[in-house]
Design an enzyme around this catalytic site. Structure first.
Site, short mmCIF file in Angstrom:
data_model
loop_
_atom_site.label_atom_id
_atom_site.label_comp_id
_atom_site.label_asym_id
_atom_site.label_seq_id
_atom_site.Cartn_x
_atom_site.Cartn_y
_atom_site.Cartn_z
N GLU A 166 -38.11 -12.96 22.87
CA GLU A 166 -38.01 -11.67 23.54
C GLU A 166 -39.25 -10.84 23.23
O GLU A 166 -39.29 -10.12 22.22
CB GLU A 166 -36.77 -10.92 23.04
CG GLU A 166 -35.46 -11.62 23.31
CD GLU A 166 -34.33 -10.64 23.53
OE1 GLU A 166 -33.71 -10.70 24.58
OE2 GLU A 166 -34.10 -9.78 22.66
N HIS A 175 -32.67 -8.77 16.69
CA HIS A 175 -33.08 -8.11 17.93
C HIS A 175 -34.16 -7.08 17.62
O HIS A 175 -34.11 -6.41 16.59
CB HIS A 175 -31.86 -7.45 18.59
CG HIS A 175 -32.14 -7.01 19.99
ND1 HIS A 175 -32.85 -5.86 20.27
CD2 HIS A 175 -31.86 -7.58 21.19
CE1 HIS A 175 -32.97 -5.75 21.60
NE2 HIS A 175 -32.38 -6.78 22.16
N ASN A 200 -26.21 -9.03 26.51
CA ASN A 200 -26.17 -8.09 25.38
C ASN A 200 -25.90 -6.70 25.93
O ASN A 200 -26.77 -6.09 26.55
CB ASN A 200 -27.52 -8.14 24.65
CG ASN A 200 -27.63 -7.09 23.55
OD1 ASN A 200 -26.65 -6.44 23.20
ND2 ASN A 200 -28.83 -6.93 23.02
N LYS A 228 -25.39 -4.00 24.36
CA LYS A 228 -25.95 -2.94 23.49
C LYS A 228 -24.91 -1.81 23.29
O LYS A 228 -23.73 -2.08 23.30
CB LYS A 228 -27.25 -2.42 24.07
CG LYS A 228 -28.22 -3.54 24.42
CD LYS A 228 -29.61 -3.06 24.64
CE LYS A 228 -30.49 -4.21 25.08
NZ LYS A 228 -31.89 -3.88 25.21
N GLY A 267 -36.16 -3.95 28.23
CA GLY A 267 -35.73 -2.66 28.77
C GLY A 267 -36.84 -1.91 29.48
O GLY A 267 -36.70 -0.72 29.77
N SER A 277 -36.13 -7.97 30.47
CA SER A 277 -36.07 -7.53 31.87
C SER A 277 -35.76 -8.66 32.85
O SER A 277 -36.33 -8.73 33.93
CB SER A 277 -37.38 -6.82 32.26
OG SER A 277 -37.55 -5.65 31.48
#
Ligand code: PEP
Length: 248
Positions: A166, A94, A9, A11, A172, A211
């Site tokens: 997730e 998401h 992804n 982003k 992140g 991560s």
């Protein structure tokens, strides 16, 4: 056997030149991937990246889609538009969409329905916040997220579904969930899928996101209920992304 998947992804990163360079570096390695590989560039570059990937095994998915079909919805992008440029699927739910853009279960339910009716593959993201994990409520959160959206749809096309677990606190942040935490949750999600859909849900892949890096992916991918990963930051670096793919 279930499908193995690694998806990147991107982003809101990379311009046109950067996106093309990144995909070309991934393609040029000439490696035979040991799993299905997906990438998710930004909307303006989907067309170009889809064309570049056309004769490769890489599938291209969008990061978002409108819950509406068409009409006066300024700034939105529809399922039909994405299909018309060869997009294979969509990331739905998401945590950044839920948290920053306020996408609630009702909207997500409509998006899932819209994708399913149009035969698009869906990566449906679910996950708990740190606060709720610290209160031991992670299972409850996941169950509610599924009950209020996917499980409420009478005939979702399960062949086109990938669940992405997730945990919000791992996205992140550089802090991945431990393989024990991941396995425990994936097993729980698998149980929920079985209860809702029966045996036919055994083929639904459940991937982990949060991560993922080359130095932790092998450990996480070795969990019996983990079928791959959804990679954010590390997917912007071709070597890191390819190393994660090879670790599956
Ligand atoms: C994501 O955004 O889906 C994600 C998993 O991000 P990161 O790998 O950067 O934590």
């Amino acid at each position: 056997m279930r499908r193995k998947i690694v998806a990147g992804n991107w982003k809101m990163n990379k311009d046109m030149k950067g996106s093309v360079e990144l995909v070309k570096e991934i393609i040029q390695t000439n490696k035979l991937f040991g799993c299905e590989v997906y990438i998710s560039p930004s909307f303006p570059f989907l067309n170009e990246i889809s064309s570049i990937c056309e004769l490769t095994p890489i599938k291209v998915i969008a990061q978002n889609v409108s819950e509406k079909s068409q009409g006066a919805f300024t700034g939105e992008v529809s399922v039909d538009m994405l299909k018309s440029i060869g997009v294979d699927g969509i990331i739905v739910g998401h945590s950044e969409r839920r948290k920053i853009y306020g996408e609630n279960d009702e909207v997500l339910r409509m998006k899932l329905d819209n994708c399913s009716k149009n035969n698009l593959e869906v990566f449906f993201c679910i996950g708990e916040t740190l606060e709720l994990r610290e209160k031991g409520k992670q299972n409850e959160v996941i169950e509610n997220q599924l009950n209020n959206t996917l499980f409420d749809l009478p005939d979702f096309n399960l062949d086109k579904l990938v669940i992405a677990y997730e945990p919000v606190w791992a996205i992140g942040t550089g802090k991945n969930a431990s393989s024990e935490q991941v396995q425990e949750m994936h097993q729980y999600i698998r149980t929920l899928l079985n209860l809702r859909y029966g045996k036919s849900s055994d083929s639904i892949p459940i991937v982990y996101g949060g991560s993922l890096k080359p130095d932790n992916s092998k450990n996480i991918f070795s969990c019996p209920d983990v079928d791959g990963g959804l990679v954010g930051g590390a997917s912007l670096n071709p070597k890191a992304f390819l190393d994660i793919i090879s670790s599956i």
